[in-house]
Design a protein around this motif. Structure first.
Motif, PDB file in Angstrom:
ATOM      1  N   GLU A 145      13.274  44.866  12.543  1.00 48.85           N
ATOM      2  CA  GLU A 145      13.960  43.967  13.465  1.00 48.85           C
ATOM      3  C   GLU A 145      14.366  44.629  14.774  1.00 48.85           C
ATOM      4  N   LYS A 146      14.575  45.961  14.750  1.00 43.87           N
ATOM      5  CA  LYS A 146      15.088  46.620  15.956  1.00 43.87           C
ATOM      6  C   LYS A 146      14.392  47.922  16.331  1.00 43.87           C
ATOM      7  N   LEU A 147      14.203  48.812  15.354  1.00 47.54           N
ATOM      8  CA  LEU A 147      13.813  50.184  15.684  1.00 47.54           C
ATOM      9  C   LEU A 147      12.327  50.356  15.957  1.00 47.54           C
ATOM     10  N   ALA A 148      11.479  49.630  15.253  1.00 51.62           N
ATOM     11  CA  ALA A 148      10.040  49.755  15.448  1.00 51.62           C
ATOM     12  C   ALA A 148       9.643  49.105  16.770  1.00 51.62           C
ATOM     13  N   THR A 149       8.625  49.658  17.392  1.00 49.04           N
ATOM     14  CA  THR A 149       8.144  49.114  18.654  1.00 49.04           C
ATOM     15  C   THR A 149       6.662  48.781  18.542  1.00 49.04           C
ATOM     16  N   ARG A 150       6.231  47.833  19.346  1.00 54.54           N
ATOM     17  CA  ARG A 150       4.818  47.473  19.368  1.00 54.54           C
ATOM     18  C   ARG A 150       4.412  47.204  20.805  1.00 54.54           C
ATOM     19  N   ILE A 151       3.134  47.362  21.083  1.00 53.14           N
ATOM     20  CA  ILE A 151       2.615  47.113  22.423  1.00 53.14           C
ATOM     21  C   ILE A 151       1.917  45.763  22.422  1.00 53.14           C
ATOM     22  N   SER A 152       2.421  44.831  23.197  1.00 48.32           N
ATOM     23  CA  SER A 152       1.784  43.527  23.327  1.00 48.32           C
ATOM     24  C   SER A 152       1.135  43.429  24.696  1.00 48.32           C
ATOM     25  N   ARG A 153       0.438  42.328  24.944  1.00 46.46           N
ATOM     26  CA  ARG A 153      -0.219  42.152  26.233  1.00 46.46           C
ATOM     27  C   ARG A 153       0.792  41.898  27.344  1.00 46.46           C
ATOM     28  N   SER A 332      19.883  70.081  26.608  1.00 49.65           N
ATOM     29  CA  SER A 332      19.940  71.104  25.558  1.00 49.65           C
ATOM     30  C   SER A 332      18.656  71.934  25.492  1.00 49.65           C
ATOM     31  N   ASP A 333      18.812  73.200  25.095  1.00 52.26           N
ATOM     32  CA  ASP A 333      17.657  74.073  24.881  1.00 52.26           C
ATOM     33  C   ASP A 333      16.922  73.697  23.598  1.00 52.26           C
ATOM     34  N   MET A 334      17.570  72.944  22.733  1.00 49.02           N
ATOM     35  CA  MET A 334      16.964  72.573  21.459  1.00 49.02           C
ATOM     36  C   MET A 334      16.101  71.315  21.620  1.00 49.02           C
ATOM     37  N   LYS A 335      14.901  71.419  21.133  1.00 50.39           N
ATOM     38  CA  LYS A 335      13.966  70.293  21.206  1.00 50.39           C
ATOM     39  C   LYS A 335      14.495  69.082  20.456  1.00 50.39           C
ATOM     40  N   VAL A 336      15.119  69.319  19.290  1.00 52.09           N
ATOM     41  CA  VAL A 336      15.602  68.208  18.484  1.00 52.09           C
ATOM     42  C   VAL A 336      16.688  67.429  19.214  1.00 52.09           C
ATOM     43  N   HIS A 337      17.548  68.126  19.978  1.00 54.18           N
ATOM     44  CA  HIS A 337      18.585  67.444  20.733  1.00 54.18           C
ATOM     45  C   HIS A 337      17.995  66.598  21.852  1.00 54.18           C
ATOM     46  N   ARG A 338      17.002  67.131  22.556  1.00 59.40           N
ATOM     47  CA  ARG A 338      16.362  66.368  23.628  1.00 59.40           C
ATOM     48  C   ARG A 338      15.627  65.150  23.069  1.00 59.40           C
ATOM     49  N   MET A 339      15.002  65.323  21.909  1.00 62.49           N
ATOM     50  CA  MET A 339      14.321  64.199  21.274  1.00 62.49           C
ATOM     51  C   MET A 339      15.321  63.134  20.844  1.00 62.49           C
ATOM     52  N   PHE A 340      16.467  63.566  20.356  1.00 59.60           N
ATOM     53  CA  PHE A 340      17.510  62.628  19.943  1.00 59.60           C
ATOM     54  C   PHE A 340      18.010  61.847  21.148  1.00 59.60           C
ATOM     55  N   TYR A 341      18.206  62.517  22.255  1.00 58.03           N
ATOM     56  CA  TYR A 341      18.645  61.850  23.482  1.00 58.03           C
ATOM     57  C   TYR A 341      17.628  60.793  23.912  1.00 58.03           C
ATOM     58  N   ASN A 342      16.356  61.162  23.921  1.00 51.42           N
ATOM     59  CA  ASN A 342      15.305  60.221  24.328  1.00 51.42           C
ATOM     60  C   ASN A 342      15.204  59.048  23.358  1.00 51.42           C
ATOM     61  N   PHE A 343      15.428  59.337  22.088  1.00 50.07           N
ATOM     62  CA  PHE A 343      15.415  58.281  21.077  1.00 50.07           C
ATOM     63  C   PHE A 343      16.505  57.251  21.378  1.00 50.07           C
ATOM     64  N   ILE A 344      17.703  57.725  21.690  1.00 51.24           N
ATOM     65  CA  ILE A 344      18.821  56.824  21.979  1.00 51.24           C
ATOM     66  C   ILE A 344      18.533  55.991  23.219  1.00 51.24           C
ATOM     67  N   MET A 345      18.000  56.643  24.252  1.00 52.15           N
ATOM     68  CA  MET A 345      17.697  55.921  25.481  1.00 52.15           C
ATOM     69  C   MET A 345      16.610  54.867  25.247  1.00 52.15           C
ATOM     70  N   ASP A 346      15.657  55.187  24.416  1.00 50.55           N
ATOM     71  CA  ASP A 346      14.528  54.293  24.163  1.00 50.55           C
ATOM     72  C   ASP A 346      14.951  53.048  23.384  1.00 50.55           C
ATOM     73  N   LYS A 347      15.945  53.188  22.502  1.00 53.01           N
ATOM     74  CA  LYS A 347      16.323  52.079  21.633  1.00 53.01           C
ATOM     75  C   LYS A 347      17.262  51.076  22.302  1.00 53.01           C
ATOM     76  N   ASN A 348      17.770  51.409  23.473  1.00 53.97           N
ATOM     77  CA  ASN A 348      18.587  50.455  24.226  1.00 53.97           C
ATOM     78  C   ASN A 348      19.711  49.886  23.363  1.00 53.97           C
TER      79      ASN A 348
END
Length: 381
Positions: A145-153, A332-348
């Motif tokens: 309902e929320k977390l998965a994403t799909r590409i539509s036309r 952050s120097d840690m990859k996991v922290h940067r990925m977490f940040y991007n994840f939060i931004m992506d999920k709006n």
């Protein structure tokens, strides 16, 4: 030729108890219909092509981080459920597309390390809020309902996840396979899309017979396969299972599946329920309890569970603390922290969303190996 409409008309020949595309409650966000595929078939495709489904390949079913290529993974379990459930649906003249879509999506919300990981995340949430928690069925609904994403036309993310039909989402969130003594399932026709918005706990009966099939097949698919894997890694021997259970169900995974599927069809055909006979249902319950004793609570499993628990708890607390400073998290120097940040931004996320839920969403989507590597990056001295 309007192929989809032709296929929907062909559904008139299905059982009177079958779910029909024409009678579906539909999607939360209306969409243009596919010219060929029915809505239920389209849902199955969306699940199959999702990133969340792909990651099931590297998530634990029972045996953690198995190096043996022949040990069952979460993805293989899901495909096994789909195969068995569609065979039953075809024989009972139910909707095969709906059955398969529910089967493919039923475990999308499983955390790393199987049910061990699920228990850890549940415990972490309850420590913060006793009324909260984590259950993979409810999280599977959240994923689609929320977390998965799909590409539509038209657009990349319409902020409604995969935008599946009500019937598929209901089957996913109602698939609970942890009730070992349950072998007679009736559908709950009082449910509506509003029901899914208010669901708080597992166990509610499904809206369709197709979902009832998946719910019972979930147990049929894992009980014998877990034994087969346990024998393969020399954790037990098939002869460890009491003779009366083997006489009732069989001596191999194939025999167990065959006896249960045949019994289910015999006792469900032409009826508005999905059920096993009392003899087979009670034998299935006994066999699952034997699995608990011989496999799920075996010393080797419980010892590795401690590693999994430490990993999950460590990730949860570290990521939760990191949300105190979003700028620092981003840089952050840690990859996991940067990925977490991007994840939060992506999920709006909505401003009312709790930080703990954001952490749960991120961790639950990880594979076993990725969770371990993130833990090591954070805690390596």
């Amino acid at each position: 030729m309007e192929w989809r409409k032709l296929r929907e008309q062909q559904e008139d020949a299905l059982s009177v108890f079958a779910a029909k595309n024409a009678n579906s409650f539909g999607r939360l966000v209306p969409e243009e219909k596919c010219p060929i595929r029915t809505d239920f078939e389209r849902d199955g495709n969306r699940i199959l092509y999702s990133m969340e489904f792909r990651r099931l390949r590297h998530k634990t079913q029972v045996f953690f981080n198995a190096k043996n290529d022949h040990i069952c993974t979460r993805m293989e379990h899901v495909l096994n459920v789909g195969s068995i459930a569609v065979t039953i649906a075809r024989t009972l003249n139910l909707n095969q597309d709906l059955t398969y879509a529910i089967a493919l999506g039923h475990d999308l919300g499983h955390a790393p390390f199987g049910h061990s990981g699920e228990r850890v995340l549940d415990k972490c949430m309850k420590r913060l809020d006793g009324s909260a928690g984590f259950q993979h069925e409810l999280h599977s609904l959240r994923v689609v309902e929320k977390l998965a994403t799909r590409i539509s036309r038209e657009k990349i993310n319409d902020n409604c996840g995969l935008n599946l039909t009500f019937e598929v989402k209901d089957g996913i969130v109602s698939h609970c396979g942890e009730k070992y003594n349950e072998y007679v399932l009736t559908r709950d026709l009082s449910k509506t899309p509003e029901t899914l918005r208010n669901i708080k706990k597992r166990g509610a009966l499904p809206y369709t017979l197709e979902a009832c099939v998946v719910r019972l097949v979930d147990k049929i698919a894992y009980v014998g396969r877990d034994i087969e894997d346990a024998v393969r890694v020399r954790l037990m021997d098939m002869k460890d299972i009491p003779g009366d259970i083997r006489n009732e169900l069989g001596n191999t995974n194939g025999e167990i599946i065959n006896s249960l599927v045949c019994d289910l069809v015999e006792n469900s055909y032409g009826k508005d329920c999905i059920q096993l006979s009392p003899a087979k249902g009670e034998a299935l319950e006994k066999l699952i309890n034997e699995n608990v004793r011989l496999i799920y609570k075996a010393d080797k499993i419980t010892r590795y569970e401690k590693i999994a628990e430490n990993t999950m708890e460590g990730l949860f607390h570290s990521l939760l603390e990191s949300l105190a400073d979003m700028e620092r998290l981003q840089a952050s120097d840690m990859k996991v922290h940067r990925m977490f940040y991007n994840f939060i931004m992506d999920k709006n996320y909505d401003k009312k969303e709790r930080d703990a839920q954001k952490v749960i969403d991120f961790i639950a989507g990880m594979t076993d190996s990725f969770a371990q590597s993130c833990f090591e990056e954070i805690y390596w001295m």
